[in-house]
Write a protein that holds these residues in place. Structure first.
Motif, PDB file in Angstrom:
ATOM      1  N   PHE A 235      13.454 -60.517 -32.302  1.00 52.72           N
ATOM      2  CA  PHE A 235      14.440 -61.554 -32.050  1.00 52.72           C
ATOM      3  C   PHE A 235      14.466 -62.516 -33.235  1.00 52.72           C
ATOM      4  O   PHE A 235      13.592 -63.362 -33.402  1.00 52.72           O
ATOM      5  N   SER A 236      15.482 -62.351 -34.062  1.00 54.99           N
ATOM      6  CA  SER A 236      15.672 -63.177 -35.248  1.00 54.99           C
ATOM      7  C   SER A 236      17.168 -63.357 -35.414  1.00 54.99           C
ATOM      8  O   SER A 236      17.934 -62.396 -35.268  1.00 54.99           O
ATOM      9  N   TYR A 237      17.608 -64.568 -35.743  1.00 59.59           N
ATOM     10  CA  TYR A 237      19.027 -64.887 -35.653  1.00 59.59           C
ATOM     11  C   TYR A 237      19.612 -65.352 -36.978  1.00 59.59           C
ATOM     12  O   TYR A 237      18.951 -66.035 -37.766  1.00 59.59           O
ATOM     13  N   GLU A 238      20.891 -64.985 -37.202  1.00 59.53           N
ATOM     14  CA  GLU A 238      21.617 -65.419 -38.381  1.00 59.53           C
ATOM     15  C   GLU A 238      21.809 -66.936 -38.341  1.00 59.53           C
ATOM     16  O   GLU A 238      22.052 -67.510 -37.284  1.00 59.53           O
ATOM     17  N   SER A 239      21.708 -67.572 -39.513  1.00 57.99           N
ATOM     18  CA  SER A 239      21.798 -69.022 -39.551  1.00 57.99           C
ATOM     19  C   SER A 239      23.195 -69.528 -39.229  1.00 57.99           C
ATOM     20  O   SER A 239      23.353 -70.609 -38.662  1.00 57.99           O
ATOM     21  N   GLN A 240      24.246 -68.770 -39.577  1.00 63.20           N
ATOM     22  CA  GLN A 240      25.613 -69.239 -39.358  1.00 63.20           C
ATOM     23  C   GLN A 240      26.091 -68.913 -37.946  1.00 63.20           C
ATOM     24  O   GLN A 240      26.418 -69.804 -37.176  1.00 63.20           O
ATOM     25  N   SER A 241      26.136 -67.642 -37.588  1.00 64.65           N
ATOM     26  CA  SER A 241      26.689 -67.231 -36.293  1.00 64.65           C
ATOM     27  C   SER A 241      25.675 -67.373 -35.174  1.00 64.65           C
ATOM     28  O   SER A 241      26.040 -67.461 -34.010  1.00 64.65           O
TER      29      SER A 241
END
Length: 706
Positions: A657-663
């Motif tokens: 679980f790692s997320y894009e900074s923009q979306s």
């Protein structure tokens, strides 16, 4: 601006941190005071990204290039440390209002102000390109409106001219609606890509509408690549220049120097539309009187204090190892949510599951969630007990909203897991956001969930907008076809969903062509056209099972022999009967067949006497992920849970679980939660995780540290 979290440092590189300006999957941006007293925006890159070979050299080069930005409309890099364990860079902080927010508040701009904005941004891009950089993400959110003019900010994905783009299978760098066709196709970009994006920004500012429409990311990308921009309402004198900026061919776009000549020099007088100067001034004054906090003080630990975050993480890891070592006995714990007897009662945190409880898929998720709760409550090092609450949404939007309102009204509910469908889950989003409760979405995959960064929700799965990632990797690494045809089924668009998931994919082998099939048409013509090249690979880009079945039958009748595939949305009964041999990319694993979920499958069988169905393991991960975030919060407020979950990546049994900074969408590169199946015998059978596809993929050991 948000307050600093307990785990945040008080200073970095001599810069005193004051608050958080933003956080995402790749890093955190702080507001800070420089050693000389100036306000700066300080971005810290997470350690795991710095582990990529060559990262430090690339980061150093790009920060050096960024420090060359000297024009008035860009924000230069003031300081950086590429060799730090968590590399960081500091830029001048410009207090102001993002153009995206200004447009949302005040609507489109008058013609003179649009030209003034264009003059400054053209000059900004000229400065960027002279420095040897391509911005690659010019959009309204990255244009900051200050009293004396705009600034082009956020070079987080900028790339040096000629450098190799760091993309993974199925990735697109940039923001749909503003990125160029060459970016949408995943090919090499140069300065003309920034010119295209500038054209989109100016058209949006002048008309109030993006030139390639709204909706899901995939649909917008498709229109960007294949359709002409909608410039209705644009002032006449802007039509020729913006139409040229939006040319599909990079060579047909004007250079930034030509744009500077077209728009002239920027004039600060009355450059902002009426009403905006006051908003900009109000935003600017918000930080002027902020105090600089004292350094973090370290003292001897209080014997009665709660364990530190680090001790909690170590304890959790120890519990996980002992659980695996216990073999098949670990699931024989008491009722889910029951505190362990014989010890002082711990605080209780409630996690709720929302879905249609009459359906088998939601019941499977409830069972997976209960296993996670039981496992947590058996941990000797825990600082709180978990309780699972369920709520029935009856599969409707109205039922979802009503059930969500009941859940968030209970102060003990710290997170809601949306286990339901595309119809129901979006209705719970505004309810949870209004209450500040984090909504973790396990399986819904609809364009209505695209704007998660503006809500309190996190989508815990790879989505169709990113493309059928495991199918693409199978084609790239194993098949390597000479030609691939993407069949865009427009019947899916008629039902309100994007049909063009595959436009974002990065197919590395051979040529890639696209064909669109209207909702009322069949697939015979397409299949017959392929008969001259029967080994061509086919990707079905659509989500209607009956349509996919019709495509499969037409291809078979035409003698097609190549690889065929799509994503999980076509897995209906009609397709499973017709689609033998098709390869399918999904967002759920087969917990009974995947080696990474073996211990979970054993536990599930031990309790329920059956193999875990799809989505049970994903729900198990959702509860454990929520518990991980709650441990980091300590006794913090529930509205801070989402930010805590975004603070650092976390490895579950089904995905990282790692997320894009923009979306703030799940990263779909390494271990991003894609799985590969093949249709045989009227069912989809598990083949491999995304990371294990191809002969060079490393063998995975068990991740099941439950």
């Amino acid at each position: 601006m948000d307050r600093l979290l307990p785990a945040d440092p008080s200073s970095i590189g001599g810069h005193r941190l004051v608050g958080r300006l933003g956080a995402g999957g790749m890093g955190v941006v702080y507001l800070a005071r420089s050693p000389h007293g100036a306000w700066v925006a300080l971005k810290v890159i997470r350690e795991e990204y710095a582990d990529d070979p060559g990262f430090h050299a690339r980061f150093r080069r790009e920060t050096e290039l960024g420090s060359r930005l000297a024009g008035p409309w860009t924000v230069p890099v003031l300081a950086a440390d590429a060799d730090a364990r968590s590399p960081w860079l500091a830029t001048a902080y410009v207090p102001g209002l993002p153009l995206s927010e200004a447009l949302a508040l005040r609507g489109p701009w008058p013609h003179p102000q649009v030209r003034a904005l264009a003059a400054a941004l053209a000059a900004a891009l000229a400065d960027v390109h002279r420095a040897g950089l391509v911005h690659r993400d010019v959009k309204p959110a990255n244009v900051l409106l200050a009293a004396d003019g705009p600034r082009l900010i956020d070079f987080g994905i900028a790339r040096a001219l000629g450098a190799t783009a760091l993309t993974t299978d199925g990735s697109v760098i940039g923001s749909p609606g503003y990125l160029s066709p060459e970016q949408a196709r995943g090919t090499t970009v140069g300065p003309p890509a920034d010119v295209f994006s500038l054209g989109c920004v100016l058209a949006r500012t002048a008309t109030g509408l993006p030139p390639f429409g709204t909706g899901g990311a995939a649909a917008v990308l498709y229109r960007t690549v294949h359709q002409e921009p909608d410039l209705a309402g644009l002032p006449e004198d802007l039509v020729p220049v913006l139409r040229a900026c939006l040319s599909k061919d990079p060579a047909g776009r004007p250079a930034v120097d030509a744009l500077r000549a077209e728009f002239g020099d920027f004039t600060a007088a009355s450059w902002l539309p009426e009403g905006l100067p006051a908003l900009v001034a109000d935003r600017a004054t918000g930080v002027l009187d902020l105090p600089v906090p004292d350094p973090t003080a370290l003292s001897a630990p209080d014997p009665g204090a709660a364990p530190s975050r680090r001790r909690l993480l170590v304890a959790s890891a120890a519990v996980g190892v002992s659980a695996v070592g216990a073999g098949t006995a670990w699931w024989r714990w008491g009722r889910a949510g029951a505190p362990t007897a014989g010890r002082r009662p711990l605080p209780v945190r409630t996690v709720a599951m929302l879905g249609d409880l009459s359906t088998a898929v939601v019941q499977a998720q409830v069972r997976g969630a209960r296993l996670a709760v039981a496992g947590h409550n058996a941990g000797a090092g825990r600082t709180f007990d978990l309780v699972l609450r369920t709520a029935d949404d009856r599969g409707t939007a109205a039922g979802s909203a009503a059930a969500a309102r009941r859940l968030v009204a209970a102060p003990e509910v710290y997170a809601v897991i949306g286990a339901g469908t595309n119809t129901a889950v979006p209705a719970a989003v505004p309810v949870c956001t209004g209450a500040g409760v984090c909504l973790l979405i396990t399986r819904a995959d609809t364009d209505a969930l695209n704007a998660t960064h503006t809500t309190s929700s996190l989508v815990l799965r790879s989505t169709r907008s990113a493309g059928p990632g495991s199918l693409v990797k199978y084609l790239n690494w194993v098949v390597r076809p000479a030609r691939t045809v993407v069949v865009h089924d427009l019947a899916d668009a008629a039902e309100g969903e994007a049909t063009v998931l595959a436009v974002t994919v990065s197919l590395e082998a051979g040529t890639v062509d696209s064909v669109a099939v209207a909702a009322g048409d069949g697939f015979t013509e397409v299949a017959q056209a392929l008969s001259a090249h029967p080994d061509t690979a086919v990707i079905f880009a659509g989500g209607v099972p009956d349509r996919a079945a019709a495509c499969a039958r037409a291809l078979t009748a035409a003698g097609h022999r190549g690889v065929r595939g799509g994503d999980e949305h076509i897995l209906g009964a009609s397709f499973l009967k017709a689609g033998t041999g098709w390869w399918i990319s999904t967002g759920y694993c087969d917990a009974a067949a995947d080696p990474g979920t073996r211990a979970f499958a054993t536990a599930y069988r031990g309790r329920h006497r059956t193999a875990p169905p799809p989505w049970a393991a994903e729900a198990y991960d959702a509860v454990r992920y929520a518990a991980h975030g709650l441990a980091g919060l300590g006794g913090g407020e529930r509205d801070a849970l989402r930010a805590e979950l975004l603070r650092e990546p976390w490895q579950g049994i089904t995905r990282r679980f790692s997320y894009e900074s923009q979306s703030q969408y799940l990263r779909t590169g390494t271990d991003g939660g894609w799985f590969l199946y093949r249709v045989a015998g009227g069912e989809a059978r598990f083949e491999a995780r995304h990371d294990d596809i191809g002969e060079n993929a490393r063998t995975r050991g068990s991740r099941d540290a439950v």
